[in-house]
Design a protein around this motif. Structure first.
Motif, PDB file in Angstrom:
ATOM      1  N   HIS A 100      79.208 -96.232 -61.856  1.00  0.00           N
ATOM      2  CA  HIS A 100      77.822 -96.296 -61.557  1.00  0.00           C
ATOM      3  C   HIS A 100      77.053 -95.398 -61.109  1.00  0.00           C
ATOM      4  O   HIS A 100      75.867 -95.280 -60.712  1.00  0.00           O
ATOM      5  CB  HIS A 100      77.801 -97.878 -60.675  1.00  0.00           C
ATOM      6  CG  HIS A 100      77.410 -98.902 -61.837  1.00  0.00           C
ATOM      7  ND1 HIS A 100      78.567 -99.833 -62.087  1.00  0.00           N
ATOM      8  CD2 HIS A 100      76.381 -99.479 -62.314  1.00  0.00           C
ATOM      9  CE1 HIS A 100      78.071-100.755 -62.938  1.00  0.00           C
ATOM     10  NE2 HIS A 100      76.800-100.215 -63.040  1.00  0.00           N
ATOM     11  N   GLY A 101      77.938 -94.157 -60.341  1.00  0.00           N
ATOM     12  CA  GLY A 101      77.360 -93.186 -59.740  1.00  0.00           C
ATOM     13  C   GLY A 101      77.116 -92.102 -60.507  1.00  0.00           C
ATOM     14  O   GLY A 101      77.379 -92.178 -61.686  1.00  0.00           O
ATOM     15  N   THR A 102      76.051 -91.126 -59.978  1.00  0.00           N
ATOM     16  CA  THR A 102      75.808 -89.920 -60.548  1.00  0.00           C
ATOM     17  C   THR A 102      76.421 -88.684 -59.734  1.00  0.00           C
ATOM     18  O   THR A 102      76.072 -88.746 -58.425  1.00  0.00           O
ATOM     19  CB  THR A 102      74.272 -89.855 -60.821  1.00  0.00           C
ATOM     20  OG1 THR A 102      73.873 -90.935 -61.572  1.00  0.00           O
ATOM     21  CG2 THR A 102      73.829 -88.398 -61.420  1.00  0.00           C
ATOM     22  N   TYR A 103      76.839 -87.755 -60.471  1.00  0.00           N
ATOM     23  CA  TYR A 103      77.401 -86.766 -59.665  1.00  0.00           C
ATOM     24  C   TYR A 103      76.902 -85.373 -60.232  1.00  0.00           C
ATOM     25  O   TYR A 103      76.650 -85.168 -61.337  1.00  0.00           O
ATOM     26  CB  TYR A 103      78.902 -86.817 -59.886  1.00  0.00           C
ATOM     27  CG  TYR A 103      79.626 -87.870 -59.352  1.00  0.00           C
ATOM     28  CD1 TYR A 103      80.173 -88.113 -58.071  1.00  0.00           C
ATOM     29  CD2 TYR A 103      79.640 -88.971 -60.220  1.00  0.00           C
ATOM     30  CE1 TYR A 103      80.633 -89.548 -57.572  1.00  0.00           C
ATOM     31  CE2 TYR A 103      80.310 -90.379 -59.715  1.00  0.00           C
ATOM     32  CZ  TYR A 103      80.821 -90.481 -58.530  1.00  0.00           C
ATOM     33  OH  TYR A 103      81.354 -91.589 -58.059  1.00  0.00           O
ATOM     34  N   PRO A 104      76.856 -84.260 -59.224  1.00  0.00           N
ATOM     35  CA  PRO A 104      76.718 -82.883 -59.705  1.00  0.00           C
ATOM     36  C   PRO A 104      77.733 -82.570 -60.673  1.00  0.00           C
ATOM     37  O   PRO A 104      78.834 -82.828 -60.527  1.00  0.00           O
ATOM     38  CB  PRO A 104      76.644 -82.180 -58.421  1.00  0.00           C
ATOM     39  CG  PRO A 104      76.462 -83.235 -57.400  1.00  0.00           C
ATOM     40  CD  PRO A 104      76.984 -84.454 -57.789  1.00  0.00           C
ATOM     41  N   GLU A 105      77.480 -81.581 -61.574  1.00  0.00           N
ATOM     42  CA  GLU A 105      78.264 -81.180 -62.521  1.00  0.00           C
ATOM     43  C   GLU A 105      79.482 -80.316 -61.720  1.00  0.00           C
ATOM     44  O   GLU A 105      80.418 -80.281 -62.365  1.00  0.00           O
ATOM     45  CB  GLU A 105      77.633 -80.151 -63.670  1.00  0.00           C
ATOM     46  CG  GLU A 105      76.911 -80.942 -64.415  1.00  0.00           C
ATOM     47  CD  GLU A 105      76.336 -80.078 -65.654  1.00  0.00           C
ATOM     48  OE1 GLU A 105      76.538 -78.756 -65.572  1.00  0.00           O
ATOM     49  OE2 GLU A 105      75.763 -80.379 -66.486  1.00  0.00           O
ATOM     50  N   ASP A 106      79.327 -79.681 -60.775  1.00  0.00           N
ATOM     51  CA  ASP A 106      80.421 -79.096 -59.768  1.00  0.00           C
ATOM     52  C   ASP A 106      80.998 -79.990 -58.729  1.00  0.00           C
ATOM     53  O   ASP A 106      81.681 -79.508 -57.816  1.00  0.00           O
ATOM     54  CB  ASP A 106      79.869 -77.776 -59.406  1.00  0.00           C
ATOM     55  CG  ASP A 106      78.893 -77.940 -58.343  1.00  0.00           C
ATOM     56  OD1 ASP A 106      78.296 -79.206 -58.077  1.00  0.00           O
ATOM     57  OD2 ASP A 106      78.452 -77.188 -57.640  1.00  0.00           O
ATOM     58  N   TYR A 107      80.899 -81.481 -58.816  1.00  0.00           N
ATOM     59  CA  TYR A 107      81.311 -82.226 -57.912  1.00  0.00           C
ATOM     60  C   TYR A 107      82.760 -82.066 -57.594  1.00  0.00           C
ATOM     61  O   TYR A 107      83.230 -81.473 -56.486  1.00  0.00           O
ATOM     62  CB  TYR A 107      80.861 -83.578 -58.337  1.00  0.00           C
ATOM     63  CG  TYR A 107      81.254 -84.705 -57.299  1.00  0.00           C
ATOM     64  CD1 TYR A 107      80.506 -84.995 -56.175  1.00  0.00           C
ATOM     65  CD2 TYR A 107      82.577 -85.474 -57.448  1.00  0.00           C
ATOM     66  CE1 TYR A 107      80.897 -85.991 -55.176  1.00  0.00           C
ATOM     67  CE2 TYR A 107      82.772 -86.513 -57.009  1.00  0.00           C
ATOM     68  CZ  TYR A 107      82.222 -86.667 -55.581  1.00  0.00           C
ATOM     69  OH  TYR A 107      82.630 -87.594 -54.672  1.00  0.00           O
ATOM     70  N   CYS A 108      83.559 -82.330 -58.637  1.00  0.00           N
ATOM     71  CA  CYS A 108      84.926 -82.093 -58.428  1.00  0.00           C
ATOM     72  C   CYS A 108      85.477 -80.767 -58.187  1.00  0.00           C
ATOM     73  O   CYS A 108      86.408 -80.442 -57.050  1.00  0.00           O
ATOM     74  CB  CYS A 108      85.954 -82.501 -59.967  1.00  0.00           C
ATOM     75  SG  CYS A 108      85.478 -84.205 -60.422  1.00  0.00           S
ATOM     76  N   GLN A 109      85.084 -79.525 -58.517  1.00  0.00           N
ATOM     77  CA  GLN A 109      85.169 -78.226 -58.032  1.00  0.00           C
ATOM     78  C   GLN A 109      84.868 -78.089 -56.760  1.00  0.00           C
ATOM     79  O   GLN A 109      85.704 -77.388 -55.861  1.00  0.00           O
ATOM     80  CB  GLN A 109      84.476 -77.203 -58.965  1.00  0.00           C
ATOM     81  CG  GLN A 109      84.629 -77.351 -60.439  1.00  0.00           C
ATOM     82  CD  GLN A 109      83.832 -78.282 -61.237  1.00  0.00           C
ATOM     83  OE1 GLN A 109      83.518 -79.557 -60.731  1.00  0.00           O
ATOM     84  NE2 GLN A 109      83.160 -77.841 -62.508  1.00  0.00           N
ATOM     85  N   ALA A 110      83.783 -78.763 -56.188  1.00  0.00           N
ATOM     86  CA  ALA A 110      83.294 -78.513 -54.604  1.00  0.00           C
ATOM     87  C   ALA A 110      84.464 -79.251 -53.837  1.00  0.00           C
ATOM     88  O   ALA A 110      84.805 -78.734 -52.892  1.00  0.00           O
ATOM     89  CB  ALA A 110      82.191 -79.024 -54.631  1.00  0.00           C
ATOM     90  N   LEU A 111      85.005 -80.443 -54.321  1.00  0.00           N
ATOM     91  CA  LEU A 111      85.821 -81.001 -53.487  1.00  0.00           C
ATOM     92  C   LEU A 111      87.395 -80.432 -53.515  1.00  0.00           C
ATOM     93  O   LEU A 111      87.906 -80.316 -52.202  1.00  0.00           O
ATOM     94  CB  LEU A 111      86.064 -82.334 -54.164  1.00  0.00           C
ATOM     95  CG  LEU A 111      85.011 -83.655 -54.207  1.00  0.00           C
ATOM     96  CD1 LEU A 111      85.463 -84.738 -55.047  1.00  0.00           C
ATOM     97  CD2 LEU A 111      84.671 -83.862 -52.923  1.00  0.00           C
TER      98      LEU A 111
END
Length: 340
Positions: A100-111
């Protein structure tokens, strides 16, 4: 940096149930993560009865790096545990994504970049709450304010720092397994309970300000009440399991249900209703302040949403504490299947 990100393997887990409106967009938004990371996606489905599985069947044909996993227990904690148990041996990190969330396209990369830079065992993020309809907008306003979140740093935003809890995002799989994963008796608050054990075991949690997610709150009063009632029960379960005291920001809403019960004695003496009236006036006053000083036209409605959250959370907490059956699995209610 790109090669550094691919030095570790990531398992991206998406718990879902009846997410035909969201699942394809969520997976599509993660396409850059699959390119930039050595990663795969596991969608753990809790028995969807809508078109979710049909959509997933089509996605699986087009993308070999996406897997579908049946989650017979339906809830998020079980979904993540099952995905890690089934596939975690091949990966270094697990990233939890809410359908149900919205994430930046680089979310996983930033993590991953933050995990590698800091050496953290868990990287958590802040949440920006956004609404669309009138009630949902008011609820978002409440949840983004101190009236609704009590100053919680993962709700209000903060500089990157070491912490003991935040919105779950990335975890080192070895640490996740070392503490036994999520406690599946927790239908709500499983993240806070997990972080309590993680902290006690000496693992480190880093809250990053480099990325965040957008959360969409409940859009009507009934689901909002049920959600926060569940949160209250989950917090009580944590208290009963670990004897962990509620924080100062939780103590004030914790008193709301008792003062509401006390108000029933107003038939005997009018003073019994005074504490309840003080709480209501404080909430409405804060809402009026948001309207006048911050220019928020939905300030008073946000105060109503906050009152629903306070009362439901308090009622759920005391229901669990006084209920006597401390370790049973709670039944699913409407809107609770994969509530975050």
């Amino acid at each position: 940096m790109a090669e550094n990100l691919k030095s570790v393997r990531c398992l991206i887990v998406i718990p879902c149930l009846n997410e035909e409106k969201h699942i394809e967009g969520v997976i599509a938004n993660l396409s850059h993560a699959l390119e930039d990371l050595d990663a795969e996606i596991v969608v753990a489905d809790g028995g969807s009865t809508d078109a979710t599985k049909d959509i997933m069947a089509r996605i699986l044909l087009d993308n070999s790096r996406v897997k579908l996993l049946d989650n017979p227990k339906r809830i998020q904690s079980a979904a993540v545990n099952l995905a890690v148990a089934r596939f975690g041996g091949d990966y270094d990190y697990m990233i939890r994504i809410d359908a149900h969330g919205t994430y930046p396209e680089d979310y996983c990369q930033a993590l991953v970049a933050e995990a590698l830079r800091t050496g953290a065992d868990s990287v958590v993020v802040g949440m920006q709450t956004v609404g669309f309809g009138m009630f949902q907008k008011a609820t978002a306003l409440a949840q983004n304010s101190k009236l609704g979140n009590g100053g919680s740093k993962h709700r209000t935003g903060a500089e990157s720092h070491w912490t003991d809890h935040g919105h779950h995002a990335l975890m080192r799989i070895s640490a996740f397994r070392a503490v036994g994963g999520y406690d599946e008796a927790f239908r709500h608050n499983e993240d806070a309970e997990f972080d309590y054990r993680l902290h006690l075991s000496g693992f480190r949690v880093w809250m990053t300000a480099d990325t965040s997610m957008i959360y969409y709150p409940r859009s009507s009063a009934g689901p909002l009440f049920r959600q926060y009632y569940g949160y209250g029960r989950g917090r009580a379960q944590n208290f009963l399991k670990h004897r962990s005291r509620p924080s100062l920001r939780q103590l004030i809403p914790l008193s709301v249900a008792p003062v509401a019960v006390l108000a029933l004695l107003a038939a005997i003496h009018w003073l019994a209703v005074v504490p309840l009236l003080i709480w209501m006036a404080a909430c409405l006053g804060y809402g009026a302040w948001m309207t006048v000083r911050q220019g928020e036209s939905l300030g008073l409605l946000a105060a109503i949403s906050a009152m629903i959250m306070h009362f439901a959370w308090s009622a759920g907490f005391w229901r669990e504490v006084l209920g006597g059956n401390r370790r049973r699995t709670l039944p699913l209610g409407p809107g609770q299947e994969v509530a975050s």
